[in-house]
Enzyme design. Structure first.
Site, mmCIF file in Angstrom:
data_model
loop_
_atom_site.group_PDB
_atom_site.id
_atom_site.type_symbol
_atom_site.label_atom_id
_atom_site.label_comp_id
_atom_site.label_asym_id
_atom_site.label_seq_id
_atom_site.Cartn_x
_atom_site.Cartn_y
_atom_site.Cartn_z
ATOM 1 N N GLU A 9 0.821 -1.226 0.000
ATOM 2 C CA GLU A 9 0.000 0.000 0.000
ATOM 3 C C GLU A 9 0.849 1.268 0.000
ATOM 4 O O GLU A 9 0.430 2.296 -0.495
ATOM 5 C CB GLU A 9 -0.959 0.011 1.202
ATOM 6 C CG GLU A 9 -1.927 1.171 1.166
ATOM 7 C CD GLU A 9 -3.264 0.867 1.821
ATOM 8 O OE1 GLU A 9 -3.904 1.817 2.243
ATOM 9 O OE2 GLU A 9 -3.671 -0.299 1.890
ATOM 10 N N TYR A 310 -0.983 -3.372 13.616
ATOM 11 C CA TYR A 310 -1.801 -2.552 12.708
ATOM 12 C C TYR A 310 -2.747 -1.631 13.489
ATOM 13 O O TYR A 310 -3.512 -2.079 14.343
ATOM 14 C CB TYR A 310 -2.597 -3.480 11.802
ATOM 15 C CG TYR A 310 -3.358 -2.787 10.703
ATOM 16 C CD1 TYR A 310 -2.697 -2.192 9.641
ATOM 17 C CD2 TYR A 310 -4.750 -2.740 10.724
ATOM 18 C CE1 TYR A 310 -3.394 -1.565 8.620
ATOM 19 C CE2 TYR A 310 -5.464 -2.117 9.709
ATOM 20 C CZ TYR A 310 -4.772 -1.535 8.665
ATOM 21 O OH TYR A 310 -5.469 -0.910 7.663
#
Length: 721
Positions: A9, A310
């Site tokens: 990403e 995360y």
């Protein structure tokens, strides 16, 4: 030899994956190895096309041309990051590339980032999915050993597309309708408008609240115990002053005798692990960080330092497969101030407890916890240490025993009237040992060596006056919490939907809530006074102008419920979008037929240097500025910026006004000081000279709010054409 392309990403994650896969050859936007080519997005590289891509008539904003409902929405490459899109495309279409691994963030939006790139490239090669919650070397290796077929996530992708398209249809049409109808820069969306409505609801509650005076009778004994009078309903407040004084007079000069002492051993378990919203709320309450600031810091701790998992998670639990790694994670964070607690945990086997381990309460990602990567606290900035400290203490706390104490309830009487007191004696600090140096609430009073039938002669009786308080205004932290659980802000006839809202996770997602709050500041719908949030006149008027459906959290609840059904394969995307188009027609019709009017009540006498129209004065998040009233102009001009420089008289933060050599600090107390004088004063205080660079440090991150918004930029471009 054929190779596999891996799409991450962002560059930092791409570099980590490349290192693990032994890719060393750096190219333009990619890193290549013997068997893998790692490339990356920069967030979204592809997005939905603007309205003018469907018809030239949409280049100008006209109410008569609405609603805009193209049959199929097109994808376009974002110009700003077009170079990186071409870099990804060139690797994906290589003849020696046999398959592709999607390694974007493991969630709905991450799925969309990669899938839109592949759809725009029009590649037809086998695709697999990497699904991990941390970017440590160990997690990446395990993830590549357990790659999943991309088809497994097809429904998740469809849900992501449905969400994006629905926001396009409703958001763009509502914004254009409001803007053209009322000739003001107005925007509306299914998340931002209900969020604004919650602030309005709280303001209404505060304005309608009527404070009442009440009185309490307190009895203080000669050994320092304070007891409170209570009636038969266990209420301590008396709202009639004369009754309170009569009761006080009747009890004066009488003995206080103990009737009952109840002692119970109790335990309190540690609070749950952090999800992003809870972390943002605590960081705002304790440190004054905004939601966006906390997420940005967390992102660095996750990507750059790799010491936390995360951040964009809505779960407060971990799954059973994480339990075997807990000891390693405790060892990695058990340094410095955390060593004592960590060593205590490591002495015993770690048992999975339902208070923090529950597979059913983990969705895409588990709670935020430390990784197995060793931490070097000296490498973390002050802000990073603060966020890291919150997460680590919460993590260690759930692994420690409960806090145990003896709770004592004392009941006494004066002339038949009941007085009570409660206290506790600590038996075992348990998890609270982690927070021993933190400022906590004052403990209950200690009650010891008191027996039943004990009598205090002539205790000191006092009448304490108080006043009922309205609900507290929302802060950024409490607003984030309200967005997660907006049930209490529902209207009476909407209460039936509270369960749906709870199931769908409230307004927005953990990843988008902070950005929504920032947008409300940047569009001047709300402003901050101290730590509290207030609606502006523009925000209040917007809520009066938008259709009622868009003000309610119910719309988002219904959308999210259907998006979840799409993700689970229970609903077709086409059916959902068909409903959305019908709803869009209703919204536009309501705006078109509205008789309401928009009034600028912040008009100044200053003319816009671009178009000559009078400008409006607004309070941005970081200061005051002038903005042009003409939506097509979008001109902005700073008046005064908030700084971190403190007034030498009242010690409040000062504003910076003026330009160049004429820059002056000013305070609300009336104090004014030129920049040159400020520098000399700092020098006299024995500090280094406050140079322009020092002043810039005060001002950092504050210029962002004085730049044109994306909407204003787009409007300005239209005017140029």
């Amino acid at each position: 030899m054929s190779k596999t392309v891996v799409i991450a990403e962002k560059p930092s994650v791409g570099r980590d994956i490349a290192r693990v896969l032994k890719c060393n050859k750096k190219g333009n936007g990619y890193i290549e190895g013997p068997s893998h080519i790692v490339t990356w997005a920069l967030g979204h590289l592809v997005t939905l096309a603007d309205p003018e891509a469907y018809d030239n008539k949409y280049k100008t904003w006209k109410l008569d041309e609405l609603p805009m409902l193209p049959d199929n929405l097109k994808l376009v490459v974002i110009k700003k990051t077009g170079k990186q899109f071409q870099a990804v495309k060139s690797q994906v279409i290589r003849k020696d590339v046999k398959d592709i691994v999607i390694a974007t963030d493991a969630g709905r939006e991450g799925e969309l980032v990669a899938r839109w790139i592949l759809e725009k490239v029009r590649v037809n090669k086998p695709v697999k999915r990497l699904w991990i919650s941390s970017v440590t070397d160990q997690a990446i290796k395990q993830g590549f050993q357990n790659l999943k077929p991309a088809k497994q996530y097809e429904n998740l992708y469809q849900a992501a597309v449905a969400r994006s398209e629905a926001d396009w249809y409703v958001g763009l049409n509502a914004t254009r309708a409001l803007t053209t109808k009322f000739n003001a820069q107005l925007s509306s969306g299914r998340v931002q408008t209900p969020t604004l409505e919650m602030i309005a609801t709280r303001e209404k509650e505060i304005n309608q609240f009527k404070p009442k005076k009440y009185y309490q009778i307190k009895a203080k004994t000669n050994d320092g115990i304070t007891l409170s009078w209570r009636n038969s309903k266990n209420e301590s407040r008396i709202f009639d002053q004369s009754k309170a004084q009569q009761l006080l007079s009747s009890l004066k000069n009488k003995d206080l005798s103990v009737k009952k002492i109840e002692k119970k051993n109790k335990k309190t378990f540690a609070p749950t692990l952090y999800d992003l919203t809870d972390l943002q709320r605590d960081a705002n309450r304790i440190f004054g960080f905004s939601g966006k600031q906390t997420l940005s810091i967390m992102q660095k701790l996750y990507e750059q330092h790799k010491v936390l998992t995360y951040p964009r998670t809505d779960s407060k639990y971990i799954s059973t497969d994480i339990v075997p790694t807990l000891k390693e994670r405790v060892a990695s964070c058990g340094v410095g101030p955390y060593a004592k607690a960590a060593n205590k945990i490591k002495k015993q086997p770690i048992k999975a407890h339902k208070s923090f381990v529950d597979n059913n309460k983990v969705s895409d990602h588990h709670a935020i916890i430390p990784t197995e990567e060793p931490v070097y606290l000296s490498k973390l900035s002050d802000q990073e240490q603060k966020i890291y400290d919150l997460v680590i203490k919460r993590f260690l706390a759930v692994l420690l025993p409960p806090f145990q104490f003896e709770h004592i309830q004392l009941t006494a009487e004066i002339a038949g009237e009941t007085f009570t007191a409660s206290g506790r004696n600590v038996l075992d600090q348990g998890f609270k040992a982690v927070y021993v140096h933190d400022t906590e609430e004052v403990d209950e009073q200690k009650i010891s060596n008191i027996s039943e039938k004990h009598v205090w002669k002539n205790p000191n009786l006092t009448l304490v006056e108080g006043e009922t308080k309205p609900p507290e205004r929302l802060t950024e932290g409490t607003l984030l919490q309200a967005m997660e659980n907006p049930a209490k802000f529902l209207q009476q006839d909407e209460k039936h939907a509270s369960k749906t809202l709870q199931q769908t996770g409230g307004l927005g997602t953990v990843a988008t809530r902070a950005d929504i709050i920032e947008k409300l500041f940047n569009t001047f719908y709300m402003e901050k006074r101290g730590k509290y949030l207030y609606l502006t006149s523009k925000g209040k008027q917007l809520l009066d102008l938008v259709p009622s459906d868009l003000r309610s959290p119910l719309l988002t609840a219904e959308w999210e419920k259907k998006l979840t059904q799409i993700a689970q394969g229970q609903l077709k995307k086409t059916a959902f979008i068909s409903e959305i188009k019908g709803y869009t027609k209703q919204v536009v019709h309501q705006v078109k037929t509205s008789d309401a009017r928009y009034k600028h009540d912040n008009m100044t006498g200053t003319k816009c240097p671009s178009c000559g129209k009078l400008m409006l004065e607004v309070n941005g998040k970081k200061g005051r500025m002038l903005v042009c009233q003409d939506r097509e102009c979008g001109e902005r001009k700073p008046i005064a910026k908030k700084t971190n420089a403190r007034c030498p008289n009242c010690h409040k933060r000062m504003e910076m006004r003026g330009q160049g050599e004429g820059q002056t600090f000013s305070c609300v107390c009336g104090y004014r000081e030129k920049l040159s004088t400020f520098q000399k004063r700092k020098e006299k205080q024995g500090k280094n000279k406050a140079t322009k660079r020092d002043v810039n440090k005060y001002m950092k991150k504050q210029d962002d709010d004085f730049a044109n918004t994306a909407l204003a930029d787009a409007l300005a471009k239209l005017k140029e054409k």
